[in-house]
Design a protein around this motif. Structure first.
Motif, PDB file in Angstrom:
ATOM      1  N   UNK A  22      10.703  15.298 -22.296  1.00 27.94           N
ATOM      2  CA  UNK A  22       9.907  16.151 -23.177  1.00 27.94           C
ATOM      3  C   UNK A  22       8.826  16.894 -22.400  1.00 27.94           C
ATOM      4  N   UNK A  23       8.227  16.230 -21.430  1.00 30.53           N
ATOM      5  CA  UNK A  23       7.212  16.868 -20.593  1.00 30.53           C
ATOM      6  C   UNK A  23       7.817  18.024 -19.804  1.00 30.53           C
ATOM      7  N   UNK A  29       2.983  23.733 -22.731  1.00 35.07           N
ATOM      8  CA  UNK A  29       2.093  23.373 -23.834  1.00 35.07           C
ATOM      9  C   UNK A  29       1.077  22.344 -23.332  1.00 35.07           C
ATOM     10  N   UNK A  30       1.563  21.362 -22.616  1.00 34.06           N
ATOM     11  CA  UNK A  30       0.715  20.327 -22.021  1.00 34.06           C
ATOM     12  C   UNK A  30      -0.352  20.973 -21.142  1.00 34.06           C
ATOM     13  N   UNK A  41      -0.979  14.492 -24.040  1.00 26.83           N
ATOM     14  CA  UNK A  41       0.066  13.535 -23.717  1.00 26.83           C
ATOM     15  C   UNK A  41       1.259  13.802 -24.624  1.00 26.83           C
ATOM     16  N   UNK A  42       2.400  13.288 -24.224  1.00 28.76           N
ATOM     17  CA  UNK A  42       3.620  13.416 -25.007  1.00 28.76           C
ATOM     18  C   UNK A  42       3.713  12.233 -25.961  1.00 28.76           C
ATOM     19  N   UNK A  43       3.970  12.524 -27.215  1.00 28.18           N
ATOM     20  CA  UNK A  43       4.121  11.487 -28.250  1.00 28.18           C
ATOM     21  C   UNK A  43       5.564  11.503 -28.735  1.00 28.18           C
ATOM     22  N   UNK A  49       6.054  15.286 -30.248  1.00 28.52           N
ATOM     23  CA  UNK A  49       4.885  16.156 -30.374  1.00 28.52           C
ATOM     24  C   UNK A  49       4.126  16.136 -29.057  1.00 28.52           C
ATOM     25  N   UNK A  50       3.331  17.157 -28.839  1.00 25.16           N
ATOM     26  CA  UNK A  50       2.374  17.147 -27.742  1.00 25.16           C
ATOM     27  C   UNK A  50       1.019  16.955 -28.409  1.00 25.16           C
TER      28      UNK A  50
END
Length: 138
Positions: A22-23, A29-30, A41-43, A49-50
């Motif tokens: 995802x990252x 976006x991060x 952080x990545x959730x 979600x970010x």
């Protein structure tokens, strides 16, 4: 007391393959959230979600309708919220920006410009009544 930076460092240290994938997809976006002085952080619990801690300990959540898709080409718009904590039932929720179309099936994608999204986040955090000193760490 844990700071936002130390909380995020612990979350990132526990990243598995799903979070790392995802990252790779949402790294821009991060980075954009980091450039605003937030701690992203990545959730992946309950959907992708970010998330990012604001300086007062509240959270900005960047998703789509429900969750971010694992294929960026399937992204239909940004749904950005501001909440007091990482939970399913926060005490309050501000909609910062929602560019997702009403009909995901038939309507064209909403505005996907990340710059417009970060501007909306920055503007919201500067004016939100929930980000006052009295709410810090909520």
């Amino acid at each position: 007391m844990l700071t936002a930076a130390s909380k995020v460092a612990a979350i990132r240290a526990a990243y598995g393959p799903e979070e790392l994938d995802a990252l790779a997809i949402y790294g821009d976006v991060h980075s954009a959230l980091e450039s605003l002085g937030l701690h992203p952080y990545i959730e992946t619990r309950g959907g992708l979600a970010v998330c990012a801690y604001a300086p007062d300990g509240t959270l900005v959540v960047v998703a789509c309708q429900g969750a971010l898709p694992l294929q960026r080409s399937m992204l239909m718009g940004w749904h950005v919220t501001h909440v007091p904590e990482d939970s399913n039932s926060p005490l309050w929720r501000c909609i910062v920006q929602d560019t997702t179309p009403d009909d995901l099936c038939c309507d064209p994608p909403g505005d996907l410009r990340l710059g417009a999204t970060t501007e909306a986040i920055s503007r919201h955090l500067a004016t939100c009544s929930h980000t006052t000193v009295g709410e810090a760490g909520a």
